[in-house]
Write an enzyme that holds these catalytic residues in place. Sequence first.
Site, PDB file in Angstrom:
ATOM      1  CG  HIS A 282       5.589   3.922   1.312  1.00 38.18           C
ATOM      2  ND1 HIS A 282       4.884   4.906   1.961  1.00 38.18           N
ATOM      3  CD2 HIS A 282       4.737   2.877   1.204  1.00 38.18           C
ATOM      4  CE1 HIS A 282       3.661   4.481   2.220  1.00 38.18           C
ATOM      5  NE2 HIS A 282       3.546   3.243   1.782  1.00 38.18           N
TER       6      HIS A 282
ATOM      7  CG  ASP B 224       0.316   3.033   4.365  1.00 48.83           C
ATOM      8  OD1 ASP B 224       1.399   2.774   3.814  1.00 48.83           O
ATOM      9  OD2 ASP B 224      -0.713   3.326   3.725  1.00 48.83           O
TER      10      ASP B 224
ATOM     11  CD  GLU C 255       2.930   3.377  -1.789  1.00 47.44           C
ATOM     12  OE1 GLU C 255       2.304   2.441  -2.323  1.00 47.44           O
ATOM     13  OE2 GLU C 255       2.368   4.195  -1.031  1.00 47.44           O
TER      14      GLU C 255
ATOM     15  CG  ASP D 210       3.100  -0.485   1.424  1.00 42.23           C
ATOM     16  OD1 ASP D 210       2.631  -0.048   2.492  1.00 42.23           O
ATOM     17  OD2 ASP D 210       3.185   0.207   0.398  1.00 42.23           O
TER      18      ASP D 210
ATOM     19  CG  HIS E 200      -4.446   5.987   3.442  1.00 42.77           C
ATOM     20  ND1 HIS E 200      -4.556   6.230   2.103  1.00 42.77           N
ATOM     21  CD2 HIS E 200      -3.261   5.326   3.596  1.00 42.77           C
ATOM     22  CE1 HIS E 200      -3.487   5.738   1.473  1.00 42.77           C
ATOM     23  NE2 HIS E 200      -2.699   5.174   2.363  1.00 42.77           N
TER      24      HIS E 200
HETATM   25 ZN   LIG Z   1       1.755   2.150   1.940  1.00 41.80          ZN
END
Ligand SMILES: [Zn+2]
Length: 358
Positions: free
Chosen positions: A74, A185, A217, A240, A323
């Site tokens: 993604h 990510d 995603e 991922d 994140h």
């Molecule tokens: Zn991810």
Amino acid sequence: MLSPENGKEVCILDLMNFLTLAAKTEGTSGREGHERTRLQPYFEAVAEDIQETALGALIGRVGHEGPKVMISAHMDEIGMTVRLIEKDGSIRLRSVGGVDPRILPASEVTVHTAEGPLFGVVGAKPPHLLTPEEAGRASTMDDMYVDVGLKAEDVRKRVRIGDVVTLVGDVIRLGDDLICGKTMDDRCGVAAMLLCAEELKKNRTPAQVYITASTQEEVGAFGAATAARKIAPDVAIAIDVCHASGAGASPARSMPITKVGLTCGPVIHPALLKIAKEVAQANGIDVQVQASGRGTATDADAIQPLLSGIPCLLISIPLRYMHTTVELISEESVRQAGKLMSLFISQLARRWEEIEWY
Ligand SMILES: [Zn+2]
């Protein structure tokens, strides 16, 4: 591969350069257009029949015979959107995907307005002014605002509800092998997919491999699902990130940052996992298998139940501080993940007729 950044011939993707440019390119879920445009020349360098889906995923095909394999990585990033402009011109936020409000105070952000980007900072109430009750609890989105340093009427002229807000952060190297920055990510997964595509092309692997930079995603994997319906693959691989050990991550839910992750569980087809493990072992690729009890929180979950069922494999790159703007990955793990994918697909193509699915 011809490096799209400088037009020079490079034998392998310049990962540091690729990820540095990735981190500068806005692409929150549902608004991936800039990142898709950035990726286009990389796709053209390794694949044919480049196409876009209605939900913005980018698809390219490598090879033209044998089983149809979809790879999904993604390209969207977590971010925020403008929810409200207060009377004083401060901007209230809503998260797009899993943004952790604890990491936001003092962050630098870009507000992407119709007239262009506007730089800002995330402010919060100074510690001196907090009540004891406020001081004892974690910050929430409601405690935060973006200050762009303009008069309220100027903010109102330039900023609209729904404008995208992204975090700002440089990509740096830590130690010899680690790369640190935002959007690892899953743009490091996109990089691994491109490395894999380059190998497959070079080796003329007898498979039709559809590399897919998927969208949305972080909000439900809708881009991968719709792309999979278009491709109708025999098999799909999601690539991922997973949690790398460190920063209090429990050993049961994380793995060393230098490994490559494979997942077992209901979403993952056991025959594919078996082949992937055999290929890793035969080629000295250091993998660790992690168990999932239900979903994997990746594109694989969305792809697996489509059409009449699509057998899925999940390959993961361990990442620390998920994140945040300091997501940390190992360059070597990205390369090993790409290598594992290409060797796995070659093996799959060779053994296609004799695979015992159950
Ligand atoms: Zn991810």
